[in-house]
Design a protein around this motif. Sequence first.
Motif, mmCIF file in Angstrom:
data_model
loop_
_atom_site.group_PDB
_atom_site.id
_atom_site.type_symbol
_atom_site.label_atom_id
_atom_site.label_comp_id
_atom_site.label_asym_id
_atom_site.label_seq_id
_atom_site.Cartn_x
_atom_site.Cartn_y
_atom_site.Cartn_z
ATOM 1 N N MET A 1 -22.485 11.934 -8.255
ATOM 2 C CA MET A 1 -22.151 13.149 -7.498
ATOM 3 C C MET A 1 -21.716 12.795 -6.066
ATOM 4 O O MET A 1 -20.699 13.258 -5.594
ATOM 5 N N GLU A 2 -22.498 11.894 -5.460
ATOM 6 C CA GLU A 2 -22.148 11.473 -4.101
ATOM 7 C C GLU A 2 -20.786 10.763 -4.107
ATOM 8 O O GLU A 2 -19.942 10.984 -3.261
ATOM 9 N N ASN A 3 -20.571 9.919 -5.143
ATOM 10 C CA ASN A 3 -19.290 9.220 -5.273
ATOM 11 C C ASN A 3 -18.155 10.212 -5.399
ATOM 12 O O ASN A 3 -17.097 10.022 -4.834
ATOM 13 N N GLU A 4 -18.369 11.276 -6.176
ATOM 14 C CA GLU A 4 -17.325 12.281 -6.357
ATOM 15 C C GLU A 4 -16.964 12.905 -5.017
ATOM 16 O O GLU A 4 -15.805 13.058 -4.677
ATOM 17 N N ALA A 5 -17.992 13.236 -4.232
ATOM 18 C CA ALA A 5 -17.755 13.872 -2.936
ATOM 19 C C ALA A 5 -16.970 12.929 -2.031
ATOM 20 O O ALA A 5 -16.027 13.324 -1.351
ATOM 21 N N LEU A 6 -17.340 11.649 -2.049
ATOM 22 C CA LEU A 6 -16.644 10.686 -1.200
ATOM 23 C C LEU A 6 -15.199 10.522 -1.625
ATOM 24 O O LEU A 6 -14.307 10.415 -0.812
ATOM 25 N N LYS A 7 -14.970 10.530 -2.946
ATOM 26 C CA LYS A 7 -13.622 10.320 -3.453
ATOM 27 C C LYS A 7 -12.663 11.410 -2.989
ATOM 28 O O LYS A 7 -11.488 11.176 -2.807
ATOM 29 N N MET A 8 -13.215 12.628 -2.802
ATOM 30 C CA MET A 8 -12.380 13.754 -2.389
ATOM 31 C C MET A 8 -11.654 13.465 -1.073
ATOM 32 O O MET A 8 -10.573 13.943 -0.831
ATOM 33 N N ASP A 9 -12.302 12.675 -0.197
ATOM 34 C CA ASP A 9 -11.731 12.436 1.123
ATOM 35 C C ASP A 9 -10.806 11.234 1.152
ATOM 36 O O ASP A 9 -10.308 10.876 2.203
ATOM 37 N N LEU A 10 -10.622 10.585 0.038
ATOM 38 C CA LEU A 10 -9.870 9.329 0.058
ATOM 39 C C LEU A 10 -8.426 9.538 -0.373
ATOM 40 O O LEU A 10 -8.141 10.365 -1.227
ATOM 41 N N PRO A 11 -7.519 8.732 0.208
ATOM 42 C CA PRO A 11 -6.126 8.812 -0.248
ATOM 43 C C PRO A 11 -6.004 8.182 -1.629
ATOM 44 O O PRO A 11 -6.872 7.402 -2.042
ATOM 45 N N ARG A 12 -4.903 8.499 -2.288
ATOM 46 C CA ARG A 12 -4.683 8.043 -3.669
ATOM 47 C C ARG A 12 -4.865 6.517 -3.807
ATOM 48 O O ARG A 12 -5.493 6.023 -4.729
ATOM 49 N N TRP A 13 -4.287 5.767 -2.849
ATOM 50 C CA TRP A 13 -4.280 4.307 -3.003
ATOM 51 C C TRP A 13 -5.683 3.702 -2.972
ATOM 52 O O TRP A 13 -5.929 2.643 -3.529
ATOM 53 N N LEU A 14 -6.615 4.434 -2.319
ATOM 54 C CA LEU A 14 -7.975 3.906 -2.185
ATOM 55 C C LEU A 14 -8.918 4.506 -3.220
ATOM 56 O O LEU A 14 -9.954 3.934 -3.555
ATOM 57 N N PHE A 15 -8.514 5.653 -3.726
ATOM 58 C CA PHE A 15 -9.328 6.457 -4.631
ATOM 59 C C PHE A 15 -9.839 5.640 -5.836
ATOM 60 O O PHE A 15 -11.016 5.638 -6.160
ATOM 61 N N ASP A 16 -8.916 4.909 -6.488
ATOM 62 C CA ASP A 16 -9.301 4.201 -7.715
ATOM 63 C C ASP A 16 -10.212 3.003 -7.437
ATOM 64 O O ASP A 16 -11.032 2.639 -8.264
ATOM 65 N N SER A 17 -10.046 2.400 -6.264
ATOM 66 C CA SER A 17 -10.868 1.224 -5.954
ATOM 67 C C SER A 17 -12.230 1.613 -5.388
ATOM 68 O O SER A 17 -13.161 0.811 -5.414
ATOM 69 N N ALA A 18 -12.334 2.840 -4.881
ATOM 70 C CA ALA A 18 -13.540 3.222 -4.150
ATOM 71 C C ALA A 18 -14.837 3.074 -4.953
ATOM 72 O O ALA A 18 -15.813 2.535 -4.438
ATOM 73 N N PRO A 19 -14.888 3.513 -6.221
ATOM 74 C CA PRO A 19 -16.170 3.392 -6.922
ATOM 75 C C PRO A 19 -16.631 1.942 -7.008
ATOM 76 O O PRO A 19 -17.810 1.643 -6.822
ATOM 77 N N SER A 20 -15.691 1.011 -7.243
ATOM 78 C CA SER A 20 -16.149 -0.373 -7.361
ATOM 79 C C SER A 20 -16.491 -0.944 -5.990
ATOM 80 O O SER A 20 -17.396 -1.763 -5.853
ATOM 81 N N LEU A 21 -15.794 -0.499 -4.944
ATOM 82 C CA LEU A 21 -16.170 -0.961 -3.605
ATOM 83 C C LEU A 21 -17.588 -0.511 -3.306
ATOM 84 O O LEU A 21 -18.404 -1.248 -2.765
ATOM 85 N N GLN A 22 -17.879 0.737 -3.672
ATOM 86 C CA GLN A 22 -19.203 1.276 -3.361
ATOM 87 C C GLN A 22 -20.281 0.676 -4.247
ATOM 88 O O GLN A 22 -21.401 0.519 -3.828
ATOM 89 N N GLY A 23 -19.900 0.307 -5.469
ATOM 90 C CA GLY A 23 -20.929 -0.164 -6.398
ATOM 91 C C GLY A 23 -21.156 -1.652 -6.364
ATOM 92 O O GLY A 23 -22.282 -2.108 -6.521
ATOM 93 N N THR A 24 -20.091 -2.435 -6.164
ATOM 94 C CA THR A 24 -20.266 -3.868 -6.419
ATOM 95 C C THR A 24 -20.329 -4.734 -5.168
ATOM 96 O O THR A 24 -20.934 -5.783 -5.192
ATOM 97 N N VAL A 25 -19.674 -4.329 -4.101
ATOM 98 C CA VAL A 25 -19.628 -5.240 -2.957
ATOM 99 C C VAL A 25 -21.016 -5.405 -2.341
ATOM 100 O O VAL A 25 -21.519 -6.503 -2.196
ATOM 101 N N PHE A 26 -21.637 -4.282 -2.027
ATOM 102 C CA PHE A 26 -23.003 -4.321 -1.523
ATOM 103 C C PHE A 26 -23.714 -3.112 -2.127
ATOM 104 O O PHE A 26 -23.089 -2.059 -2.282
#
Length: 269
Positions: A1-26
């Motif tokens: 749910m939090e990821n969904e909310a964050l994705k709303m604010d992201l541009p298209r180019w970052l949108f698809d990478s965002a979940p893995s950035l949030q989940g895997t980097v740290f």
Amino acid sequence: MENEALKMDLPRWLFDSAPSLQGTVFPRSKVVYRSAIPSTNSLAMTLLKEGAAEGTIVVTDHQTDGRGQKGSSWYASAGENLTFSLILRPQNLEKQLFHLSQAASLSLCEAIKNRCADADVRIKWPNDILMNRKKVAGILIESQWEGHAIKGTVVGIGVNVNQVSFPDGLRHPATSLRLACGRPMDRGQLIRDILERFSVLYERILHHISIERRYLNVLYGYQEPVALKWDSGEGRYPVLGVNEHGHVAIQLPEGIRHFDLKEIQFLLT
Ligand code: BTN
């Protein structure tokens, strides 16, 4: 749910990478995106002071007052490049802060080489990235200290990705991945690749596992003469490595000399 909310604010180019950035980097990383901002490093330093978690990534599409090393500026055209900063809270790295710059430059160098296998991709000490002897990326690391301990560090990264023309009068000849590889690059995949590689190298340096060999393999001028200039001389001499203080070692005719960042210039012509 939090990821969904964050994705709303992201541009298209970052949108698809965002979940893995949030989940895997740290584990607790979060992407803070602004469409335009003076400097991602400046915002990241403020967030660091306010207690932002390790792994917080500040990204913008238009950096209007980007800062570089030695008080220089970093110019990047809007919507074509990567300008971002990563907040870290490294433990027990005070005496080896240079390892952070090695890890960041190596992750950039390897992510770029991964996309442009034919290009000559090198780290120019301390942390510029060159493609075919032109600057394609730079790193600005800033830290907040509490006495002798690091409270936190910001690793700011600028990569020329799809920009095809550059202003006159830059300190170094510049290029972009697009110019050097002959095709446009996906910025979302690139930032993800850089950060995934960085997270692995960061773990290594925190555990004091050496990344020296990999770094030297791609270090510009390592064991081959390159054009250098310092206060009392200039010439073509080989780089021998980097010591524990982050000073570069140069083989001069009279012996080995170590220089810090302010003392020597690599001449790219
Ligand atoms: C250099 O080569 O001099 C370092 C350039 C660093 C530029 C990046 S772009 C993102 C981050 N925010 C800044 O203001 N600077 C760094």
